[in-house]
Write a protein that holds these residues in place. Structure first.
Motif, PDB file in Angstrom:
ATOM      1  N   GLN A   6       0.959  -1.090   0.094  1.00  0.00           N
ATOM      2  CA  GLN A   6      -0.009   0.013   0.019  1.00  0.00           C
ATOM      3  C   GLN A   6       0.927   1.308   0.046  1.00  0.00           C
ATOM      4  O   GLN A   6       2.007   1.239   0.761  1.00  0.00           O
ATOM      5  N   ILE A   7       0.371   2.346  -0.706  1.00  0.00           N
ATOM      6  CA  ILE A   7       0.818   3.594  -0.827  1.00  0.00           C
ATOM      7  C   ILE A   7      -0.008   4.444  -0.072  1.00  0.00           C
ATOM      8  O   ILE A   7      -1.128   4.548  -1.024  1.00  0.00           O
ATOM      9  N   TYR A   8       0.068   5.264   0.924  1.00  0.00           N
ATOM     10  CA  TYR A   8      -0.932   6.215   1.193  1.00  0.00           C
ATOM     11  C   TYR A   8      -0.269   7.422   1.728  1.00  0.00           C
ATOM     12  O   TYR A   8       0.929   7.751   1.895  1.00  0.00           O
ATOM     13  N   GLY A   9      -1.471   8.342   1.881  1.00  0.00           N
ATOM     14  CA  GLY A   9      -0.753   9.841   2.002  1.00  0.00           C
ATOM     15  C   GLY A   9      -1.877  10.607   2.062  1.00  0.00           C
ATOM     16  O   GLY A   9      -3.110  10.281   1.629  1.00  0.00           O
ATOM     17  N   PRO A  10      -2.014  12.001   2.525  1.00  0.00           N
ATOM     18  CA  PRO A  10      -2.862  12.947   2.461  1.00  0.00           C
ATOM     19  C   PRO A  10      -3.442  12.959   0.869  1.00  0.00           C
ATOM     20  O   PRO A  10      -2.448  12.960  -0.135  1.00  0.00           O
ATOM     21  N   ILE A  70       0.938  10.545  10.528  1.00  0.00           N
ATOM     22  CA  ILE A  70      -0.706   9.911   9.626  1.00  0.00           C
ATOM     23  C   ILE A  70      -0.493   8.390   9.447  1.00  0.00           C
ATOM     24  O   ILE A  70       0.550   7.817   9.897  1.00  0.00           O
ATOM     25  N   SER A  71      -1.345   7.761   9.492  1.00  0.00           N
ATOM     26  CA  SER A  71      -1.478   6.239   8.891  1.00  0.00           C
ATOM     27  C   SER A  71      -2.614   6.234   7.900  1.00  0.00           C
ATOM     28  O   SER A  71      -3.495   7.209   7.630  1.00  0.00           O
ATOM     29  N   THR A  90       4.099   2.118   2.473  1.00  0.00           N
ATOM     30  CA  THR A  90       4.722   3.417   1.877  1.00  0.00           C
ATOM     31  C   THR A  90       3.881   4.591   2.172  1.00  0.00           C
ATOM     32  O   THR A  90       2.707   4.635   1.627  1.00  0.00           O
ATOM     33  N   GLU A  91       4.708   5.530   3.036  1.00  0.00           N
ATOM     34  CA  GLU A  91       3.779   6.873   3.404  1.00  0.00           C
ATOM     35  C   GLU A  91       4.324   7.980   2.437  1.00  0.00           C
ATOM     36  O   GLU A  91       5.693   7.870   2.327  1.00  0.00           O
ATOM     37  N   VAL A  92       3.506   8.620   1.832  1.00  0.00           N
ATOM     38  CA  VAL A  92       4.050   9.791   0.951  1.00  0.00           C
ATOM     39  C   VAL A  92       3.215  11.051   1.462  1.00  0.00           C
ATOM     40  O   VAL A  92       2.191  11.342   1.771  1.00  0.00           O
TER      41      VAL A  92
END
Length: 625
Positions: free
Chosen positions: A336-340, A488-489, A504-506
């Protein structure tokens, strides 16, 4: 609660009759006595769907409900109870776990209702532990929640396997319906899954009868003597033995051991022997004759054997991760790639996609060239422009990617079986090695993402897609609300996070994009990487290019900011009771209540809050002096 009036019962019965059901008066769970014996007729002879006949039925007196005659109505009802610590759904699962998918579920899901097919389902009371089948003959059910009963014509057809399974375990009085058969289970087990479960439930009933009443004489119809329960248990166990569902020595010894454990007197073995002898003459089949149920068990056991290893095995622990992007993206599982929103998730996904499809290293990490299926479930035009911009910036002809990259501008709903089957079938021949779903929310519309119960099946669906292709599945997802310290998550249930093989967090920071490897299940997490966007102006978009960590921005008015924070503390200290708190509690109180515009993100660590509170306390002491 007051009983319904006779007129109310008549109206309820007539309403059911208009839907195709044959009805009659009930008292509790039984036909009302004055109806049962009226002119010597039985209920199934007088149940009707004729409004005039219904009006003439005796609905007064003890009548308190409406019965539906299943046989004359042309329906089959699987009645699932939960009593004595046994849930009938557990029994049902030992035979087939798909029945609920096909049924009309009524009475809080405890009545599974079908219309009869050309090969009708027979009645079988006691088919499984806490499961009865009410169908043909004089069988009936009480119509709970009358409004939820659909028209008979709208009910789903009973599946063919149900007729076969219920019929196989039904034995008529007189001669046995089926001959004894060989064991339907392997030599190294003691019975079929369904047979062992039924024996277990019978033993639970037998133990309960002893614990509650012992050898006392029955005082009610429900309080049957222990020897009745023993005879019944032995009878059913022997039927299972004769039907090839249980090992004879195991079944006999299990009941024998329980009697000894309970301290039953010797005369109880007569009831045991009597029931056992009768049962052997009436085989009970729970698995279909071709061994369908046991075939499933055998197949699963074979899979388990192949997946079982000992520490001394040569292959034990000898399979390190295999990477598509070295250290970042494995070639299997769910990533998973996540972020605002608007902070670089899709930019990152496109960057990795193009590097994988071209085989070019990504930010200094080796790449195994692989086929990528990019599902652009939202913003497809923007995704295509970014891919085009990447090719132009890196001087890669788009034709070089034709065999390695496919973009689908459609949002398959992958929680739905027909969508998954179509998706897999459409791309099975091309066989992608990386499947990117942008975004998770758009390919799972309607799923409650905060519910672990709802998300767990979706995770399994994604894993199934990956296994079908032999691919890693990459989800693009939004983050939730920031935590207390700005962390954040990914949004939604932790069931998804727990199932991920990597994450992965962006985030956008100081004009650049920070990419952080927040989880690796099978390897160390990678160091953070910073990127910036290089514009490709003619396409009105850009590409990610690795860059150095940008310098932290400083608040030009930090001294004034500190003063305003102290002023806020002066105004709110009494309400927060800062003078009475420990330092740690004071930090928590201030952190949770300080106005957002005074927090200056990046400049309020725990030490900053401690310094702020100490400054306020120093000023307070000085003022007091």
């Amino acid at each position: 609660m007051s009983l319904p009036s006779p007129q109310e019962l008549i109206e309820q019965a007539k309403d059911l009759a208009t839907k195709g059901y044959f009805v009659f008066p009930l008292a509790g769970k039984s036909p009302a006595d004055h109806f049962r014996f009226h002119h010597g007729e039985q209920p199934h002879e007088r149940a009707s769907d004729d409004p005039e006949m219904i009006s003439q039925m005796p609905w007064g007196g003890e009548a308190d409900g409406v019965g539906i005659h299943t046989g004359r109505s042309g329906i089959a009802v699987v009645d699932v109870d939960a009593k004595n610590g046994i849930d009938g759904f557990d029994s049902l699962a030992t035979v087939d776990d798909t029945l609920l998918e096909h049924a009309e579920k009524l009475h809080n899901g405890r009545h599974l209702v079908f219309t009869q097919s050309d090969n009708p389902v027979p009645t079988n009371v006691g088919w499984l532990a806490q499961v009865d089948v009410k169908a043909n003959g004089p069988a009936y059910v009480k119509a709970h929640n009358l409004d939820e009963w659909p028209k008979v014509a709208e009910l789903p057809k009973a599946p063919g396997w149900l007729t076969k399974m219920v019929g196989l375990s039904q034995v008529d009085s007189g001669e046995p319906r089926f001959a004894p058969r060989d064991p339907q289970f392997p030599d190294d087990v003691k019975g079929t899954t369904a047979g062992l479960a039924k024996l277990r439930y019978q033993l639970q009933d037998l133990r309960k009868a002893w614990d509650e009443h012992g050898l006392s004489k029955p005082g009610t119809d429900e309080h049957k003597p222990f020897n009745w329960w023993l005879n019944r248990t032995a009878y059913i166990a022997a039927r299972l033995v004769a039907g090839g569902e249980l090992d004879d020595e195991y079944a006999y010894a299990t009941i024998d051991d329980l009697l000894i454990e309970l301290g039953a007197p010797e005369d109880q073995w007569k009831s045991f022997g009597s029931g056992w002898d009768k049962g052997l003459a009436n085989p009970l089949y729970l698995t279909v004759e071709d061994g369908e149920t046991q075939d499933k068990v055998t197949t699963l056991r074979e899979q388990m054997r192949k997946a079982t290893r000992k520490p001394s095995d040569p292959e034990f622990g000898a399979n390190p991760p295999t990477w598509i992007i070295g250290g970042w993206l494995e070639d299997k599982g769910v990533h998973q790639i996540y972020g605002p929103s608007g902070e670089g998730k899709s930019f990152t996904a496109v960057s990795q996609t193009c590097h994988i499809a071209s085989g070019k290293p990504w930010s200094g990490h080796a790449v195994k060239r692989s086929r990528v299926l990019y599902v652009a479930a939202e913003g497809a035009d923007g995704i295509e422009r970014r891919i085009r911009a990447w090719c132009q910036y890196h001087k890669v002809r788009r034709t070089e990617l034709d065999d390695w990259l496919t973009v689908l501008s459609f949002a398959p709903q992958l929680q739905k079986e027909e969508h998954r089957e179509a998706f897999i079938a459409e791309y099975a021949e091309w066989k992608p090695e990386v499947v990117i779903l942008d975004t998770q929310a758009r390919v799972s519309v309607g799923i409650e993402e905060n519910s672990a119960q709802a998300m767990q099946p979706f995770v399994e669906d994604l894993e199934g897609i990956g296994e079908a292709f032999g691919a890693v599945v990459m989800l693009i997802h939004h983050s939730g609300k920031p935590g207390q310290w700005g962390s954040i998550s990914s949004r939604g249930s932790t069931a998804m996070k727990g199932a991920l093989i990597s994450e992965t967090e962006v985030r956008k920071r100081n004009g650049a994009y920070l990419i952080t490897n927040t989880k690796q299940k099978n390897a160390p997490e990678q160091d953070e990487i910073w990127f910036k966007v290089e514009m490709v102006h003619e396409l009105e978009t850009g590409v990610l290019v690795k860059t150095a960590k940008p310098a932290e921005k400083k608040d030009i008015d930090s001294e004034d900011l500190r003063k305003r924070r102290v002023q806020w503390l002066d105004a709110n200290a009494e309400e927060l009771r800062l003078g009475d708190m420990s330092q740690n509690k004071s930090v928590t109180a201030v952190r949770d209540n300080l106005p957002k515009y005074l927090k200056a993100p990046g400049h309020c660590s725990t030490d900053d809050y401690k310094a702020l509170i100490q400054s306020w306390r120093d000023n307070r002491i000085a003022d007091a002096a």
